[in-house]
Motif scaffolding. Structure first.
Motif, PDB file in Angstrom:
ATOM      1  N   CYS A 149      48.754  23.641  12.913  1.00 12.54           N
ATOM      2  CA  CYS A 149      47.797  23.398  13.997  1.00 12.54           C
ATOM      3  C   CYS A 149      47.432  21.926  14.069  1.00 12.54           C
ATOM      4  O   CYS A 149      46.726  21.504  14.986  1.00 12.54           O
ATOM      5  N   PHE A 150      47.892  21.148  13.081  1.00 13.79           N
ATOM      6  CA  PHE A 150      47.458  19.761  12.955  1.00 13.79           C
ATOM      7  C   PHE A 150      48.653  18.810  12.901  1.00 13.79           C
ATOM      8  O   PHE A 150      49.784  19.228  12.673  1.00 13.79           O
ATOM      9  N   SER A 151      48.364  17.538  13.084  1.00 10.04           N
ATOM     10  CA  SER A 151      49.395  16.501  12.991  1.00 10.04           C
ATOM     11  C   SER A 151      49.762  16.291  11.522  1.00 10.04           C
ATOM     12  O   SER A 151      48.970  16.634  10.630  1.00 10.04           O
ATOM     13  N   PRO A 152      50.955  15.722  11.237  1.00 10.53           N
ATOM     14  CA  PRO A 152      51.351  15.474   9.842  1.00 10.53           C
ATOM     15  C   PRO A 152      50.318  14.703   9.018  1.00 10.53           C
ATOM     16  O   PRO A 152      50.046  15.089   7.881  1.00 10.53           O
ATOM     17  N   LYS A 167      57.012  25.075  -1.326  1.00  8.85           N
ATOM     18  CA  LYS A 167      58.017  24.538  -0.406  1.00  8.85           C
ATOM     19  C   LYS A 167      57.456  24.405   1.005  1.00  8.85           C
ATOM     20  O   LYS A 167      57.681  23.388   1.684  1.00  8.85           O
ATOM     21  N   ILE A 168      56.702  25.403   1.451  1.00  7.80           N
ATOM     22  CA  ILE A 168      56.103  25.362   2.790  1.00  7.80           C
ATOM     23  C   ILE A 168      55.166  24.166   2.923  1.00  7.80           C
ATOM     24  O   ILE A 168      55.188  23.449   3.928  1.00  7.80           O
ATOM     25  N   MET A 169      54.348  23.937   1.906  1.00 11.56           N
ATOM     26  CA  MET A 169      53.404  22.819   1.964  1.00 11.56           C
ATOM     27  C   MET A 169      54.123  21.484   1.976  1.00 11.56           C
ATOM     28  O   MET A 169      53.775  20.585   2.747  1.00 11.56           O
ATOM     29  N   LEU A 170      55.128  21.321   1.125  1.00 10.73           N
ATOM     30  CA  LEU A 170      55.836  20.044   1.040  1.00 10.73           C
ATOM     31  C   LEU A 170      56.654  19.768   2.296  1.00 10.73           C
ATOM     32  O   LEU A 170      56.772  18.616   2.729  1.00 10.73           O
ATOM     33  N   ASN A 195      51.710  13.114  -6.897  1.00  8.13           N
ATOM     34  CA  ASN A 195      51.144  12.261  -7.951  1.00  8.13           C
ATOM     35  C   ASN A 195      49.663  12.498  -8.203  1.00  8.13           C
ATOM     36  O   ASN A 195      49.065  11.831  -9.050  1.00  8.13           O
ATOM     37  N   MET A 196      49.055  13.449  -7.492  1.00  6.30           N
ATOM     38  CA  MET A 196      47.632  13.718  -7.691  1.00  6.30           C
ATOM     39  C   MET A 196      47.409  14.509  -8.983  1.00  6.30           C
ATOM     40  O   MET A 196      48.161  15.442  -9.285  1.00  6.30           O
ATOM     41  N   ASP A 197      46.385  14.129  -9.737  1.00  7.77           N
ATOM     42  CA  ASP A 197      46.083  14.760 -11.028  1.00  7.77           C
ATOM     43  C   ASP A 197      44.928  15.749 -10.905  1.00  7.77           C
ATOM     44  O   ASP A 197      44.035  15.591 -10.070  1.00  7.77           O
ATOM     45  N   THR A 255      55.225  10.692   2.585  1.00  7.45           N
ATOM     46  CA  THR A 255      53.880  11.003   2.077  1.00  7.45           C
ATOM     47  C   THR A 255      53.899  12.007   0.928  1.00  7.45           C
ATOM     48  O   THR A 255      52.858  12.260   0.322  1.00  7.45           O
ATOM     49  N   VAL A 256      55.055  12.578   0.640  1.00  5.16           N
ATOM     50  CA  VAL A 256      55.149  13.566  -0.441  1.00  5.16           C
ATOM     51  C   VAL A 256      54.662  13.016  -1.786  1.00  5.16           C
ATOM     52  O   VAL A 256      53.937  13.705  -2.512  1.00  5.16           O
TER      53      VAL A 256
END
Length: 314
Positions: free
Chosen positions: A142-145, A176-179, A192-194, A186-187
């Motif tokens: 529903c949103f932009s990348p 997989k869907i989220m990535l 890299n988020m902890d 931007t992946v």
């Protein structure tokens, strides 16, 4: 109508057809009041319909309220602080999720999707923990990348992202869907988020022994790195091409100045015999052309920028 709605919220036996007829014949304002006030265990009728997967009833309850139903959609149940979007996402009811996001006003849609429950989890994070990939897809697309990245970066009270929650529970398809929903460049920002233990989603998957998730996340790390290298190479090529074009432009400008100098020499020679004042003007012009030529020569040799040349007469 009110009695039927009470019985429905209380999860008692009810004639759904009669309830639906009652909804159709009730004015929107009155229906909204009933939907807000009639509850059991803090659940509204809309929440009950989403929780039970009663899609037809859910659609019927919401359809008359588009444009005035924001108040209803933001209501939270008391136990976990969840909105109806949280509940629909957990149940994997993508039809309900689609209808909710189409009902909420456009200016509030992003805020609605980013709303968290008592533990700081968004609807996407809750769906990720349960492996409800279809719910996540309905919300994200529903949103932009860039907006998708922002939603996926939201961390709960234990600093987990939706990727951490999916990895912890071994939901490979959900990961997989989220990535796939964001641009490759931007992946890395997501990978890299902890979490609170300073672990990435990959490290969580490895620690929990979720081999498929680990392999998928590793592939995406490599893929995003390769993409970053490609982008860097393209930028270098663009810079090299720009340098060549700049050099060509400088050479062309330098040649133009030389041509003008030659032309002025010829004119000076012709005018000197006729008019001393015109000769002085042309001599002054020659001096300025020489300055320009020297500047362009230097720019070609040392890549000077235009603001490094100062016309002494300006």
């Amino acid at each position: 109508m009110e009695d039927s709605l009470k019985r429905y919220v209380e999860d008692k036996s009810i004639d759904i057809a009669a309830l639906m007829e009652g909804v159709k014949s009730t004015k929107p304002a009155q229906l909204l009041r009933l939907l807000l006030t009639i509850r059991k265990d803090s659940y509204t009728a809309v929440m009950r319909a989403a929780d039970e997967g009663h899609i037809e009833t859910f659609c019927l309850l919401l359809s008359p309220l588009k444009g005035i139903a924001d108040e209803l959609l933001w209501v939270k149940e008391e136990k976990y602080g969840r909105t109806v979007l949280h509940i629909a996402a957990i149940r994997g009811c993508s039809e309900c999720v689609d209808l909710l996001l189409n009902t909420v006003s456009a200016e509030k849609k992003n805020e609605f999707a980013a709303e968290t429950n008592e533990f700081g989890n968004t609807a996407i994070a809750l769906a990720a923990a349960w492996g409800r990939g279809n719910s996540i897809k309905s919300i994200l697309y529903c949103f932009s990348p860039p907006q998708r990245v922002s939603l996926l970066k939201i961390q709960n009270k234990t600093i987990d992202t939706a990727l951490h929650r999916a990895a912890y529970n071994g939901h490979t398809t959900t990961l997989k869907i989220m990535l796939e929903s964001v641009s490759l460049s931007t992946v890395p920002r997501l990978l890299n988020m902890d979490d609170k233990c300073n672990r990435t989603a990959l490290e969580v998957a490895e620690y929990e022994g979720e081999k498929e998730c680990s392999e998928l996340l590793m592939k995406w790390q490599v893929k995003s790195l390769a993409g970053a290298v490609t982008v860097a190479e393209e930028k270098i090529s663009e810079l090299q091409r720009a340098d060549r074009e700049k050099t060509d432009s400088l050479a062309e400008a330098h040649q133009s100045i030389i041509n003008l100098q030659n032309e002025s020499d010829q004119k000076l020679s012709a005018v000197q015999k006729k008019n001393e004042r015109q000769a002085r003007d042309i001599a002054s012009m020659q001096q300025r052309l020489e300055q320009l030529a020297n500047y362009l020569q230097a720019a070609g040799d040392t890549n000077l920028t235009s603001d490094q040349y100062h016309d002494p007469d300006s």
